[in-house]
Each structure stands twice: as structure tokens, then as C-alpha cells.
Scaffold this motif. Sequence first.
Motif, mmCIF file in Angstrom:
data_model
loop_
_atom_site.group_PDB
_atom_site.id
_atom_site.type_symbol
_atom_site.label_atom_id
_atom_site.label_comp_id
_atom_site.label_asym_id
_atom_site.label_seq_id
_atom_site.Cartn_x
_atom_site.Cartn_y
_atom_site.Cartn_z
ATOM 1 N N ASP A 28 0.823 -1.228 0.000
ATOM 2 C CA ASP A 28 0.000 0.000 0.000
ATOM 3 C C ASP A 28 0.855 1.276 0.000
ATOM 4 O O ASP A 28 0.332 2.386 0.133
ATOM 5 N N GLY A 29 2.179 1.109 -0.160
ATOM 6 C CA GLY A 29 3.049 2.265 -0.355
ATOM 7 C C GLY A 29 3.550 2.916 0.918
ATOM 8 O O GLY A 29 4.242 3.940 0.865
ATOM 9 N N ARG A 30 3.226 2.334 2.090
ATOM 10 C CA ARG A 30 3.766 2.918 3.320
ATOM 11 C C ARG A 30 5.281 2.678 3.393
ATOM 12 O O ARG A 30 6.062 3.611 3.517
ATOM 13 N N ILE A 31 5.696 1.418 3.291
ATOM 14 C CA ILE A 31 7.137 1.117 3.310
ATOM 15 C C ILE A 31 7.682 1.301 1.900
ATOM 16 O O ILE A 31 7.208 0.671 0.956
ATOM 17 N N ARG A 32 8.687 2.173 1.771
ATOM 18 C CA ARG A 32 9.269 2.466 0.447
ATOM 19 C C ARG A 32 10.784 2.265 0.469
ATOM 20 O O ARG A 32 11.396 2.285 1.542
ATOM 21 N N PRO A 33 11.389 2.093 -0.695
ATOM 22 C CA PRO A 33 12.840 1.902 -0.741
ATOM 23 C C PRO A 33 13.569 3.002 0.032
ATOM 24 O O PRO A 33 13.216 4.178 -0.085
ATOM 25 N N GLY A 34 14.535 2.583 0.827
ATOM 26 C CA GLY A 34 15.295 3.537 1.639
ATOM 27 C C GLY A 34 14.796 3.655 3.065
ATOM 28 O O GLY A 34 15.516 4.131 3.943
ATOM 29 N N HIS A 35 13.555 3.221 3.309
ATOM 30 C CA HIS A 35 13.013 3.312 4.661
ATOM 31 C C HIS A 35 13.720 2.342 5.609
ATOM 32 O O HIS A 35 14.105 1.230 5.214
ATOM 33 N N LEU A 36 13.830 2.779 6.867
ATOM 34 C CA LEU A 36 14.431 1.925 7.900
ATOM 35 C C LEU A 36 13.301 1.218 8.657
ATOM 36 O O LEU A 36 12.435 1.875 9.249
#
Length: 326
Positions: free
Chosen positions: A299-307
Motif C-alpha cells: 500500500d506504499g507505506r514502506i518504500r525503498p530507503g526506509h528503515l
Amino acid sequence: MTILRSVVAGVGSALPRERVSNDALVARGVDTSDEWIRQRTGIGGRYVAAPDETTVTLATAAARQALERAGIGADAVDVVVLGTTTPDDTFPAAATQVQAALGMRRGFAFDVQAVCSGFVYALAMADNFLRLGQAKTALVIGAETFTRLLDWEDRTTCVLFGDGAGALVLRAEPGTGTAADRGVLTTHLHSDGRHRDALYVDGGPSTTGTVGHVRMKGQEVFRHAVNRLAEVVDEALAAAGVSAAEIDWLVPHQANRRIIDAMGRKLGLPPEKVVVTVERHANTSAASIPLALAEAAADGRIRPGHLVLIEAMGGGFTWGSSLIRW
Ligand code: COA
């Protein structure tokens, strides 16, 4: 210094067809109420596998979705590590059955038994294979049909659990060795076998010869969970050299809303940075974290680069944590 990192390439999930609400449990004769379950646990319902839905079929469906999202075929996978407490058969491992179902003709596959910590354990093992160069691509799965272990006469346990599966594709890629790298930054595993009697299944191939049912001292588990999880989360932050303020998402094992909220508060995270699925999924044991990861990534909450910080505790006791730069 160049090192290898296990980078998330795809994530997938699968749930049984049937959702059973708290009220439906009451209608089926469980001596409980929607109000009691929600207040004590935050659980509103759970998915319950039908006879044709097994740990292997759910795991295979989740794995297919993860592979598709990673854009690779099953033959590119070198190792399948599957966390489960509820394999289809006493042996062979559910992982080898998933391997066959996916059409994989190479590589190796095995199960990990750490109950609700199963996914964190499986992830740590896969990460070690990848960082050592023993495999390039790993499929890490958490899959359970935990409701098969429930005693529907025991209201202190039967309202808490559900079924499902989640899967992660990891690929070895070069990193710099800093917390800025994408991939699994650190993993931490613990167990203390003295607590067997607090959470166990009263059956098994070597004792009763039956599958048995879940037995739990709820308050003891609750107390240990809050303390041990706080410690293992601090351990992960210290090892990666990051502060709690840098965490984009806490994706905890989904056992109880009160334990999840306590961890969010301890880390000083606002509720909108904590991924919570326990209301809909209940406790799916080893499947809960990858199910939540799959949902928040889709659903787009976690995105590339997120910790992303994950943590879990389960029977044994076992517990663990990991920090992943998505
Ligand atoms: N519906 C209604 N009442 C229930 C009930 C249910 N499903 N289950 C227990 N009760 C009753 C008890 O019989 C008890 O009644 P009494 O006071 O008349 O004896 C009362 O509710 C309180 O029980 P208690 O066990 O003290 O509740 P609790 O606040 O500790 O909550 C848990 C119970 C299981 C929700 C809680 O201890 C918990 O979440 N523990 C951690 C479990 C966990 O996370 N396990 C998985 C780890 S991976």
C-alpha cells in the motif's frame, strides 16, 4: 569496505478464504465476547484455513507473489528458509514441499521452528547465507495454520490466533557496511528454554504421538514479551548505530495490541509509524511479520530507503529483532 547485504527484492502474502470475527466465535459457542477480546488484545477477527488450505499451500501462494514482485523465477532461488510451527507433515520440511510446488529443481530448503519468532530466525539464517556468499537469492517465508493447534474449549488461547503466510525475496548485493546501505543491517536472536511451560503444545511425535493443543500462561508471556523485546530492540539499534528517531516503520510481531503499543511508546514512535494488522489477522505466529510487511509495502507505506525495525517473541521462549533498510 565492500560487504554483501541481503536486499529485499519482493514481498508477498496469502490469507485463507474465511475470515472469522469475534462475534462468529461467540456464535460457534466460545464463551467470550467481542468486547473482551478487543479490549485485552486488539483482535477483531482472524482468518481460519479450510482443510484444503495448508501451511504449504499458503506459503507457496505467498512465495509466488513475492517472486513475481521481485521479477524473478523460482529457479533463481538458491535457498528457501521457512519459519513454521505447523508443517503439513512431521517430515519432510514444509520448505521442501514449497520448493517442489514452485518448480524449483535446484538449491536447498529447510524449516525453522521458533514459533512466533520463526520469521526473524528464518531471516537471520538467510541473511547469513547471503552475506557469506553461500547463496545469492533467498526466499524467506513465515507460514502457519496455527488454528489447527487450538483447543476451541480453551477461551484463554483460542481467541488469539489465526492463519496465513508471508514471504520475502532477498538478493545479495554489495554494500558499504554502513547503516545507509539497503538490505538487512543487523539481526539478533535469543532463546531461554527454561520457559517451556509458559507457552507450549501438549503433544508431539516423540511423546504423545498426537499433535496436541496450545497451552499458555498469558500474563507470564505478556510480562516477558514486554521486557525481552525492549532489550532486543535496543540491541539492534546499538549494533546498527542508529537512533529510534531514525526508524521509519516498526513492524512488530502481531500478538497483542497492548504489547505493540508499549513497544511503540518505548521507542517514542507516533502510532502512524507502527504497522498494525492484529485487528484483522490476530496472531499468525511466524507469518505475522511478513504479512504485515507485505501489506505495508503493497500500500506504499514502506518504500525503498526506509528503515524498518522488526521484532518478535514466541514459545521457548525465543525472541529476536532485525533492522532492514528497505
Ligand atoms: N473471553 C472472556 N473472558 C476471558 C477470556 C476470553 N477469551 N479469556 C480469559 N478470560 C477471563 C479469565 O477467565 C479471567 O477471568 P477471572 O478474572 O474471572 O478469572 C479474566 O478474563 C482475566 O484473565 P487474565 O488471564 O488475567 O487476562 P489478561 O488481562 O492477562 O489477558 C491475555 C489475557 C491472554 C490476552 C494476555 O495475558 C496476553 O495477551 N498475554 C500475552 C499472550 C501472547 O501474546 N501470546 C503469544 C505470544 S507469541
